[in-house]
Scaffold this motif. Sequence first.
Motif, PDB file in Angstrom:
ATOM      1  N   THR A 156       0.841  -1.187   0.000  1.00 33.09           N
ATOM      2  CA  THR A 156       0.000   0.000   0.000  1.00 33.09           C
ATOM      3  C   THR A 156       0.887   1.251   0.000  1.00 33.09           C
ATOM      4  OG1 THR A 156      -1.665  -1.186   1.263  1.00 33.09           O
ATOM      5  CG2 THR A 156      -1.811   1.215   1.265  1.00 33.09           C
ATOM      6  N   ILE A 157       0.550   2.186  -0.867  1.00 35.56           N
ATOM      7  CA  ILE A 157       1.313   3.434  -0.915  1.00 35.56           C
ATOM      8  C   ILE A 157       0.845   4.338   0.211  1.00 35.56           C
ATOM      9  CG2 ILE A 157       1.719   5.531  -2.257  1.00 35.56           C
ATOM     10  CD1 ILE A 157       1.392   3.784  -4.779  1.00 35.56           C
ATOM     11  N   ASP A 158       1.729   4.681   1.127  1.00 39.37           N
ATOM     12  CA  ASP A 158       1.297   5.600   2.190  1.00 39.37           C
ATOM     13  C   ASP A 158       2.150   6.859   2.255  1.00 39.37           C
ATOM     14  OD1 ASP A 158       3.506   4.312   3.066  1.00 39.37           O
ATOM     15  OD2 ASP A 158       2.737   3.784   5.051  1.00 39.37           O
ATOM     16  N   LYS A 159       3.308   6.844   1.618  1.00 41.53           N
ATOM     17  CA  LYS A 159       4.081   8.094   1.561  1.00 41.53           C
ATOM     18  C   LYS A 159       5.007   8.086   0.351  1.00 41.53           C
ATOM     19  CE  LYS A 159       7.622   6.403   4.695  1.00 41.53           C
ATOM     20  NZ  LYS A 159       8.936   6.566   4.952  1.00 41.53           N
ATOM     21  N   ALA A 160       5.576   9.283   0.075  1.00 38.04           N
ATOM     22  CA  ALA A 160       6.477   9.406  -1.065  1.00 38.04           C
ATOM     23  C   ALA A 160       7.798   8.725  -0.741  1.00 38.04           C
ATOM     24  CB  ALA A 160       6.713  10.883  -1.378  1.00 38.04           C
ATOM     25  N   GLY A 161       8.495   8.283  -1.777  1.00 37.76           N
ATOM     26  CA  GLY A 161       9.782   7.648  -1.540  1.00 37.76           C
ATOM     27  C   GLY A 161      10.578   7.501  -2.813  1.00 37.76           C
ATOM     28  N   PRO A 162      11.872   7.259  -2.677  1.00 35.85           N
ATOM     29  CA  PRO A 162      12.761   7.218  -3.843  1.00 35.85           C
ATOM     30  C   PRO A 162      12.520   6.040  -4.783  1.00 35.85           C
ATOM     31  CG  PRO A 162      13.966   6.796  -1.797  1.00 35.85           C
ATOM     32  CD  PRO A 162      12.580   7.153  -1.410  1.00 35.85           C
ATOM     33  N   ASP A 163      11.684   5.069  -4.391  1.00 32.93           N
ATOM     34  CA  ASP A 163      11.378   3.982  -5.317  1.00 32.93           C
ATOM     35  C   ASP A 163      10.451   4.447  -6.436  1.00 32.93           C
ATOM     36  OD1 ASP A 163       9.373   4.416  -3.523  1.00 32.93           O
ATOM     37  OD2 ASP A 163       8.870   2.306  -3.202  1.00 32.93           O
ATOM     38  N   ARG A 164       9.737   5.564  -6.203  1.00 33.30           N
ATOM     39  CA  ARG A 164       8.877   6.147  -7.239  1.00 33.30           C
ATOM     40  C   ARG A 164       9.358   7.568  -7.522  1.00 33.30           C
ATOM     41  NH1 ARG A 164       4.753   6.331  -3.534  1.00 33.30           N
ATOM     42  NH2 ARG A 164       6.325   5.384  -2.214  1.00 33.30           N
ATOM     43  N   GLY A 165      10.178   7.700  -8.547  1.00 32.45           N
ATOM     44  CA  GLY A 165      10.732   9.016  -8.870  1.00 32.45           C
ATOM     45  C   GLY A 165       9.701   9.889  -9.559  1.00 32.45           C
ATOM     46  N   VAL A 166       9.546  11.116  -9.074  1.00 26.66           N
ATOM     47  CA  VAL A 166       8.560  12.029  -9.653  1.00 26.66           C
ATOM     48  C   VAL A 166       9.269  13.134 -10.436  1.00 26.66           C
ATOM     49  CG1 VAL A 166       6.654  13.610  -9.167  1.00 26.66           C
ATOM     50  CG2 VAL A 166       6.986  11.575  -7.741  1.00 26.66           C
ATOM     51  N   VAL A 167       8.800  13.373 -11.657  1.00 22.83           N
ATOM     52  CA  VAL A 167       9.291  14.514 -12.441  1.00 22.83           C
ATOM     53  C   VAL A 167       8.146  15.512 -12.523  1.00 22.83           C
ATOM     54  CG1 VAL A 167      10.211  15.277 -14.645  1.00 22.83           C
ATOM     55  CG2 VAL A 167      10.852  13.032 -13.745  1.00 22.83           C
ATOM     56  N   PHE A 168       8.401  16.721 -12.014  1.00 24.50           N
ATOM     57  CA  PHE A 168       7.346  17.723 -11.888  1.00 24.50           C
ATOM     58  C   PHE A 168       7.231  18.575 -13.145  1.00 24.50           C
ATOM     59  CE2 PHE A 168       8.828  16.615  -7.717  1.00 24.50           C
ATOM     60  CZ  PHE A 168       7.690  16.599  -6.926  1.00 24.50           C
ATOM     61  N   GLN A 169       6.067  19.204 -13.278  1.00 25.36           N
ATOM     62  CA  GLN A 169       5.846  20.035 -14.459  1.00 25.36           C
ATOM     63  C   GLN A 169       6.864  21.159 -14.564  1.00 25.36           C
ATOM     64  OE1 GLN A 169       1.883  21.593 -14.867  1.00 25.36           O
ATOM     65  NE2 GLN A 169       2.293  22.298 -16.934  1.00 25.36           N
ATOM     66  N   GLU A 170       7.125  21.840 -13.436  1.00 24.14           N
ATOM     67  CA  GLU A 170       8.068  22.962 -13.473  1.00 24.14           C
ATOM     68  C   GLU A 170       9.434  22.559 -12.922  1.00 24.14           C
ATOM     69  OE1 GLU A 170       7.414  25.820 -14.824  1.00 24.14           O
ATOM     70  OE2 GLU A 170       5.227  25.833 -14.998  1.00 24.14           O
ATOM     71  N   ALA A 171       9.800  21.304 -13.082  1.00 24.37           N
ATOM     72  CA  ALA A 171      11.103  20.766 -12.663  1.00 24.37           C
ATOM     73  C   ALA A 171      11.300  20.756 -11.142  1.00 24.37           C
ATOM     74  CB  ALA A 171      12.265  21.479 -13.339  1.00 24.37           C
TER      75      ALA A 171
ATOM     76  N   MET B 233      18.616   7.854  -8.405  1.00 24.98           N
ATOM     77  CA  MET B 233      18.179   7.072  -7.235  1.00 24.98           C
ATOM     78  C   MET B 233      17.750   5.661  -7.634  1.00 24.98           C
ATOM     79  SD  MET B 233      15.956   9.924  -5.144  1.00 24.98           S
ATOM     80  CE  MET B 233      14.624   9.865  -6.321  1.00 24.98           C
ATOM     81  N   LYS B 234      17.879   5.354  -8.933  1.00 25.69           N
ATOM     82  CA  LYS B 234      17.464   4.053  -9.439  1.00 25.69           C
ATOM     83  C   LYS B 234      16.048   3.678  -8.971  1.00 25.69           C
ATOM     84  CE  LYS B 234      22.043   2.129 -10.156  1.00 25.69           C
ATOM     85  NZ  LYS B 234      22.625   3.483 -10.164  1.00 25.69           N
ATOM     86  N   PRO B 235      15.073   4.503  -9.363  1.00 23.59           N
ATOM     87  CA  PRO B 235      13.692   4.221  -8.950  1.00 23.59           C
ATOM     88  C   PRO B 235      13.152   3.024  -9.728  1.00 23.59           C
ATOM     89  CG  PRO B 235      13.715   6.029 -10.500  1.00 23.59           C
ATOM     90  CD  PRO B 235      15.149   5.654 -10.265  1.00 23.59           C
ATOM     91  N   ARG B 236      12.109   2.403  -9.200  1.00 24.40           N
ATOM     92  CA  ARG B 236      11.517   1.284  -9.920  1.00 24.40           C
ATOM     93  C   ARG B 236      10.305   1.734 -10.720  1.00 24.40           C
ATOM     94  NH1 ARG B 236      12.800  -0.672  -5.107  1.00 24.40           N
ATOM     95  NH2 ARG B 236      10.673  -1.026  -4.415  1.00 24.40           N
ATOM     96  N   ALA B 237       9.897   2.984 -10.522  1.00 24.39           N
ATOM     97  CA  ALA B 237       8.857   3.580 -11.373  1.00 24.39           C
ATOM     98  C   ALA B 237       9.124   5.068 -11.506  1.00 24.39           C
ATOM     99  CB  ALA B 237       7.476   3.341 -10.769  1.00 24.39           C
ATOM    100  N   LEU B 238       8.693   5.598 -12.649  1.00 21.52           N
ATOM    101  CA  LEU B 238       8.869   7.016 -12.917  1.00 21.52           C
ATOM    102  C   LEU B 238       7.477   7.621 -13.076  1.00 21.52           C
ATOM    103  CD1 LEU B 238      11.599   8.367 -13.255  1.00 21.52           C
ATOM    104  CD2 LEU B 238      11.398   8.084 -15.725  1.00 21.52           C
TER     105      LEU B 238
END
Lengths: 259, 293
Positions: free
Chosen positions: A69-84, A150-155
């Motif tokens: 269950t996803i309960d918080k942000a973490g380096p396994d899911r790398g997020v790329v934001f609209q404004e960087a 960070m070698k995420p497993r999802a982007l």
Amino acid sequence: MASIQISNLNKIYPGPKPVRALDHVDLVVEEGEFLALLGPSGCGKSTLLNILAGFETSTEGVVLFERQTIDKAGPDRGVVFQEAALFPWLTVFDNITFGPRVQGIKRAVYEQAAREMLDLVGLSDFAQSYPSQLSGGMRQRVGIARVLVMKPRALLMDEPFGALDAQTRLTMQELLLDVWQRLKITVVFVTHDIDEAILLADRVCVMSARPARIAQQIAIQLPRPRSIDDLTSPGFIRHKAEIMQVMRAAHSQKHIAAA
Amino acid sequence: MALTRRLRPDGATSSALPGVDSVTRLFSSNRANKIVAAAILPVVVLVVWQLAGPHGSLFGGVLPTPDRVAKAWYTWVFGTNSLGFNPYSGGWLDSVIFSTTRVLQGFAVAVVLGIPTGIMIGWSRLASETIDPLIQLLRPIPITAWLPFSIAVFGISSFGAIFLIALGVFYPVVINTTQGARHVERDLVRAAEMMGAGRFDILWRVVVPASLPAIFTGLRIGLGIGWTAVIVAEMIAVKSGLGYALWDAYYVGRMDVVIADMATIGLMGLLSDQIILVCERYALSWRRVNANR
């Protein structure tokens, strides 16, 4: 194996007039799959991405990443934001190594990887520059590099090229195709640009306007590896016609429902 | 005609037309000219002031002319202590040091308490709901109103002055820091969370640096208030420093010393503000490397 599993996801923003942003969303993203969420601005697709990232919580439903269950942000899911969303007070190199540093990884370990990532996105000469010295496209390259290091497993990408000019956008799309071809990681890519969705994704989920529902899913049959030349191929045009029809239908359905 | 544009060192474009450019340069392009431009008005004021008082004073002897002020100032700075005949022969440096030390002490206390408090109020809802109302309640009380309280608690001593200065500096530092911490871009915090930063890392590596521009604004405003506070406190609650000298000189009718004292305070305020500006420029250098593409 499924990377992301979403079932019966609902999101309602409470308030005097509660806003329903997501309405019974069911979605499975396979490992290594490139999935595009396509929909009009403000339809709730970013909300879905924020829930996957762990920035927001769901009102109801199950959201699993690798069966957890996803309960918080973490380096396994790398997020790329609209404004960087780079840290303006850090150099490009320090921005890219922010993740490893806060995770307590030793410099000797991450330095090499950071240099490789800089090279991969073509910014080796800008390691000591500050974000204010970079163009929009270059900033977004840093945004991608700091996540990949960070070698995420999802982007998870939230309209990352939406603010760029058309020319730069094409370059960035090509860069992303190239990166994905090498790393083959799961990507969830939010966009309102039909061409972008078809060019990049294995599968396009067309979302209806608020509350967001997945109107239809379309598998993109274009062979890999792809390049921006595919934008004019017959297969591409066929997909585009199909998706435009689906979007129009989703839109008019909403109007009928509202009437 | 093609109008060629070139980049000036400050990054602004200027016309290459020779006439326009030389006029621009006269006023803004180099440092020496800037200083000349800044000096024009003060010099005019001094000259008019001097010419307005042919007998060495204006307003029926109340206001001494600049030459007499300069003389008194010189004696105050360099004179030898002449057995109490003229208390303003020498001793200027001591006064400056007394006041500056108090300002620095009060400022340091306010900064050490104010910045962390502001960060907490801006960042944590709990702190915002518990601490902020108290600060908003106390803030409208002018520091001058605290004078009797300060004397009652600390007596006639340096501590009273330091207390008042710290109080005066504390408010702008806290309020500006709070504003800075409250308006950290949401995506920056999210990016840090996504990269694995814990609560402390987010505070220290994101909220604090993102608040720095606002913090420096608070420091500059605070320091100005600090100089106000030290003069007020020394006039009443302490028996040394520029504020004490100011009031004492007035009391014995030495308006020349009063004005020399005022000028000293002005210069000290200017100098300390410049020091903060230099620190700010250094700490926020990332802001000034402007886009060169």
